[in-house]
Every structure is written in C-alpha cells, then in structure tokens.
Enzyme design. Structure first.
Site, short mmCIF file in Angstrom:
data_model
loop_
_atom_site.label_atom_id
_atom_site.label_comp_id
_atom_site.label_asym_id
_atom_site.label_seq_id
_atom_site.Cartn_x
_atom_site.Cartn_y
_atom_site.Cartn_z
N SER A 54 32.50 40.29 37.88
CA SER A 54 31.79 41.39 37.57
C SER A 54 32.26 41.73 36.04
O SER A 54 33.54 41.80 35.85
CB SER A 54 32.16 42.50 38.35
N THR A 57 35.21 44.36 34.72
CA THR A 57 36.64 43.88 35.23
C THR A 57 37.25 43.40 33.82
O THR A 57 36.38 42.82 32.82
CB THR A 57 36.97 43.24 36.23
N VAL A 59 39.37 41.04 32.99
CA VAL A 59 39.29 39.26 32.89
C VAL A 59 37.94 38.82 32.46
O VAL A 59 37.41 38.15 31.58
CB VAL A 59 39.64 38.80 34.00
N CYS A 60 36.98 39.34 33.14
CA CYS A 60 35.48 39.02 32.98
C CYS A 60 35.04 39.56 31.69
O CYS A 60 34.39 38.66 30.94
CB CYS A 60 34.57 39.66 34.14
N ASP A 61 35.24 40.77 31.24
CA ASP A 61 34.91 41.30 30.10
C ASP A 61 35.76 40.22 29.04
O ASP A 61 35.04 39.85 27.87
CB ASP A 61 35.74 42.72 29.81
#
Length: 168
Positions: A54, A57, A59-61
């Site tokens: 997602s 979050t 790490v995803c960002d």
C-alpha cells in the site's frame, strides 16, 4: 514458491512464482483514470514493476519515490509501474501529494490479476507482497526479487542495474 512473511508472520501467496527467463505473464490492472492497463500497453519498452502492499505506508512510499528518482537516469525506453491494491483514486491523490510523475501507479484491486499472475497476492490480507520484476522489450523476465519480509525494502540498486543492463 517464494516464502514471504508479513510483520514476521508467514503468509500464503496465490499464483505462480515468476522466474528469470520466463515470458512475463499478462495482467489487467487499472490506471488512475480507471482505464485498463495490460502488459501489451508497454510492449517494446523495458518495464520495471515495483510491487507494494500500500502506498500509504512508509516503505511503499520510499520504494515508489526511489524508483521515481531513478527514472530520470533510465531513459525514455523504460516504463516504471508501481502496482498495489490501493484504489486508483487513492493512488492518484498520493502521486499528486508526493510529486510522483515518472512512475505510473496502477491498481490491482478489481481482479487481483497482477497478483495472481506474478504470484504476489497475499491470501490472508488481499494485499500484494513486496516484489520487483524487470521485463525486457521482448517480454522476457530478466530480474525477479520477492522480498522475503513484506515490510523490508527491496534491493533498489540490483533492480536499477538490471534495467540499465537492458538499455545500454
């Protein structure tokens, strides 16, 4: 099949594991404007698929921002997709707030087509496991990383080098 954990707990991945040398499986996801996106839409280009659970979050960002920055040095013959289960509207809003312009975010929420085709759909959460795939201009998979713990970062340098090897 790749062994993946999410917050250190084991999860079940649905679909077939993709390996280097395989023909990239087709898929059908949605662009931010709800139009369909398939593998054929980027035919003839090198593709990097950055798969995240997602965008909302940390790490995803960071992962999406890292590949967005790398896009400038990779050239115009490269398409970078970030694939998640986030709704297209949320992806569009997130990209606008984050200033993401070189990465195309696509949503797998409707059919989980990408997740099943690339073996990254987490059965227990209906999220995608973190992974990176590089596909050459002929549709062959040349790089695969299934990140063993979904909350960890992928090997950015290895993925970027895999793309550069196809564009030099």
């Amino acid at each position: 099949m790749a062994k993946i954990t999410f917050k250190n707990g084991p999860v079940t991945l649905i679909g077939n594991e993709v390996k280097v040398g395989d023909q990239a499986p087709d898929f059908k996801v949605l662009a931010n404007d709800l139009s369909p996106v398939t593998l054929k839409d980027s035919e003839g280009k090198v593709r990097l698929f950055s798969v995240v659970p997602s965008l909302d979050t940390g790490v995803c960002d960071a992962q999406t921002r890292k590949f967005n920055e790398a896009a400038a040095e990779l050239g115009e013959n490269v398409v970078i997709y970030t694939v998640s289960m986030d709704l297209p509207f949320a992806q569009k809003r997130w990209c606008g707030a984050a200033g993401i312009e070189a990465v195309q975010t696509v949503s797998d929420h409707r059919e989980a087509s990408f997740g099943k085709a690339y073996g990254v759909l987490i059965e227990e959460l209906r999220l995608l496991a973190r992974a990176v795939f590089v596909v050459d201009t002929e549709g062959k998979v040349t790089y695969v990383e299934y990140v063993s713990e979904a909350t960890n970062h992928p090997n950015y340098d290895a993925a970027i080098e895999a793309v550069k090897a196809l564009t030099n």
